[in-house]
Structure formats: structure tokens, C-alpha cells
Design an enzyme around this catalytic site. Sequence first.
Site, PDB file in Angstrom:
ATOM      1  N   HIS A 176     -33.661  37.676  57.480  1.00  0.00           N
ATOM      2  CA  HIS A 176     -34.128  36.760  56.435  1.00  0.00           C
ATOM      3  C   HIS A 176     -32.907  36.047  55.871  1.00  0.00           C
ATOM      4  O   HIS A 176     -31.981  36.680  55.360  1.00  0.00           O
ATOM      5  CB  HIS A 176     -34.864  37.511  55.329  1.00  0.00           C
ATOM      6  CG  HIS A 176     -35.392  36.590  54.261  1.00  0.00           C
ATOM      7  ND1 HIS A 176     -36.655  36.037  54.333  1.00  0.00           N
ATOM      8  CD2 HIS A 176     -34.826  36.110  53.118  1.00  0.00           C
ATOM      9  CE1 HIS A 176     -36.849  35.264  53.270  1.00  0.00           C
ATOM     10  NE2 HIS A 176     -35.750  35.288  52.523  1.00  0.00           N
ATOM     11  N   CYS A 177     -32.909  34.726  55.952  1.00  0.00           N
ATOM     12  CA  CYS A 177     -31.758  33.927  55.523  1.00  0.00           C
ATOM     13  C   CYS A 177     -31.995  33.405  54.110  1.00  0.00           C
ATOM     14  O   CYS A 177     -32.944  32.654  53.869  1.00  0.00           O
ATOM     15  CB  CYS A 177     -31.539  32.765  56.487  1.00  0.00           C
ATOM     16  SG  CYS A 177     -30.154  31.696  56.021  1.00  0.00           S
ATOM     17  N   VAL A 178     -31.127  33.795  53.181  1.00  0.00           N
ATOM     18  CA  VAL A 178     -31.292  33.370  51.786  1.00  0.00           C
ATOM     19  C   VAL A 178     -30.994  31.886  51.628  1.00  0.00           C
ATOM     20  O   VAL A 178     -31.489  31.251  50.679  1.00  0.00           O
ATOM     21  CB  VAL A 178     -30.378  34.186  50.851  1.00  0.00           C
ATOM     22  CG1 VAL A 178     -30.771  35.650  50.859  1.00  0.00           C
ATOM     23  CG2 VAL A 178     -28.903  34.015  51.224  1.00  0.00           C
ATOM     24  N   ASN A 181     -34.298  30.471  52.520  1.00  0.00           N
ATOM     25  CA  ASN A 181     -35.432  31.237  52.007  1.00  0.00           C
ATOM     26  C   ASN A 181     -36.530  31.354  53.058  1.00  0.00           C
ATOM     27  O   ASN A 181     -37.707  31.100  52.794  1.00  0.00           O
ATOM     28  CB  ASN A 181     -35.994  30.604  50.729  1.00  0.00           C
ATOM     29  CG  ASN A 181     -37.030  31.502  50.060  1.00  0.00           C
ATOM     30  OD1 ASN A 181     -36.930  32.732  50.121  1.00  0.00           O
ATOM     31  ND2 ASN A 181     -38.044  30.907  49.443  1.00  0.00           N
ATOM     32  N   ASN A 182     -36.141  31.724  54.236  1.00  0.00           N
ATOM     33  CA  ASN A 182     -37.095  31.868  55.322  1.00  0.00           C
ATOM     34  C   ASN A 182     -36.537  32.872  56.316  1.00  0.00           C
ATOM     35  O   ASN A 182     -35.326  33.073  56.403  1.00  0.00           O
ATOM     36  CB  ASN A 182     -37.320  30.522  56.014  1.00  0.00           C
ATOM     37  CG  ASN A 182     -38.574  30.510  56.871  1.00  0.00           C
ATOM     38  OD1 ASN A 182     -39.388  31.446  56.829  1.00  0.00           O
ATOM     39  ND2 ASN A 182     -38.752  29.458  57.650  1.00  0.00           N
TER      40      ASN A 182
END
Length: 353
Positions: A176-178, A181-182
Amino acid sequence: MLFTLIVCLTIISSLATFLLLFGDSPSFRNTPIQKLRNSLLSISRDIFQFYHWLDEKLNGQLLKILNWLVPVGYVMVVTVCFQQFLTHTLPMLSSPGLFRLFTIYFSMVLIYASTILAAFSDPGRITTINLKSYPYTPNQLIFFDGKTCSTCHIAKPARSKHCSVCNQCFLLYDHHCVWINNCVGYYNYKWFMLFLISNINMLGYGGWLCYWALTPVSWRKITSTNNANKVTGIFLILCSIFIVITTLFTFLHLRYIYLGVTTNELDKWSEIDHLVGLGVLYQIEPSIANENYVERAILDGNAVYISLKDERILIYNSNVKNFKLQLIQSVEDDLVNIYDHGFWNNLIERLKW
């Protein structure tokens, strides 16, 4: 004032990113850098605990809003930097020409386009339709048949994972890539890589333009002359810092592609490597319920062999003679990663269209 604040926040975030990504590497073990990383993680855990508490009080809506702070903040910072570049740095370039103007504006548009695509594309939500064409099967080592997500209550295909932030399971889950946000998964890994490459392009090309804009100016006078020189000099410093971090992170993902693993799977393979290091991982013949590998354990003073899938005892001391047990001594030599088809094929699979 606003620009100075953005620069300070950018420098702080870059240092924090460096600590989180590389602070636990073997080179920094037992050093102040690792201690700073541990302190940062401890503070982050305390903050997240407070977030979760407040989120529960607000019926689960707060965290969804806060998750967008990083990508929205990123877009705002980039937009301000673009505006400052066009206002101060671009006029310093002598006769930029149509081609250079095109590449500058194209690089800017590419940043926005890649961010939107990475943030709003489907990572690979599990449906009955896409499962029919999903190419990966369990290897009975880190992924197993018949696994069900305890949260979604749906079957978990090989290489999938449930994301606690998105509260969904995704195919070929990476992480999950901050920043967007996905989650990054089966269908949007290509957009994530485009996001990284567009940032490298922006930082590299932007830094190069800033350098050439400052070339006619004495470096000693950059911070003491006009505002354009100061802004351009700061941009050059920021680009030099961030391009190193972004490039290292991109090469890290290219290494994962070379190895035929995802970020999520790297942890699973680390667990297997730990079992091999302890000398307790065995391959068995014949297989039991389609399981080809077991872990040796001690129960009441006797050796038993348990399932990697659910830790059930599969072989007791009384029936061990019915099986051929081969000790796995090396992950590289004795185990085969069925998901590794060579770097080029792995890359094509990950950049699925």
C-alpha cells in the site's frame, strides 16, 4: 514564507523517507541512524494508535480522510514548485526554444497524469471474472490451496493479500503506497512504475535545468542576490536529494522484479529463509494434501513435522518411516520460485496491460 515552509517540510519528509527505507539496512545496524529510525517508527505507532482511536469515535471516517493528506500534500507541493519554476527559473534560461518548452510542460503534465492513474486505478480487486484469467497458482511454500481471507471471507488466490487500509483483498499484492493512497497490485503496477519514472524525470530534468540556469551566476552569489537565484538554487539542492532517494527506491523494485517477488512476498521468503537457517524445513515425498514441505518441531520430546499452511501436525514420529524427508539446506539451491520467469518476462507480467 509559504515557499520556505514547503522547502522545510520537503527536506524533513525526505530525511524521514530515507530513514524509513534504509535505516534498518545492515550497513546502519547499531548506529545512530538505526536508532533514529526506531524512534521515528515508535512515534509513528503512537500517532497511528491515536488516529485509530479517534477514527473509531468518528465511525471510521477520519482515517479515510487522513489517508489523502499525503497525496494531496504531494500534489500541492509539486504545483507550488512548478509555479515557482515557471515564474523564476524559466526566465533565467536563455532562449529555451519550443522543444525545451514542450519537454518542460510535458514533464509537468506527466506528473499529474501518472499520479491520477496510480491513485485511482484498480489494483486488482478479486472477482469471479478476473480469477478466470489469473495466471498464478499456489506454490505450497508461501501460498497454499484453500486459503480464505478472515476479513473478506473470500478465497485467497496465490500472491494476493488483504490490505488493512483499503479493507479489500487484491491480486498480486505488492504494497500500500501512502503517496498515492492506493494499493499497488496486479492491474496498476504499471501506473505505479510510471509514477516513479515521471518523478525521476522531473527531478533529473528539473535539476539539470536549474543547474544550467545558474551556470552564468557565481555560486557564491546565489544566496545573496535576487529571489530567482535563491529559488533556483533551492530547487537544485532538492532535486539532487530527492532523485537519489527516488532512484534507489525504483531500483529496489526492479530488483524485486528480477528476483520474481513482490514487496509482500519478500517477507514470506524471509520466513522460509529463517526456517532453512534453523535447519527445520524439509521436502516430503509423497506429498500430504498437496503439501510438499513441512517444518520439524518438537512435541513431548519427539520430533513431529507440521504444515506450513496451518501448523497442523502432518507426520508423527510413529509414521515418519512412510515418508522420504529431505532437509532443505539452501533457499537458492534447493527451492524453486515458480513465479520467477526471468527478469524480462517478470517485467512484462508486472506491466500487464
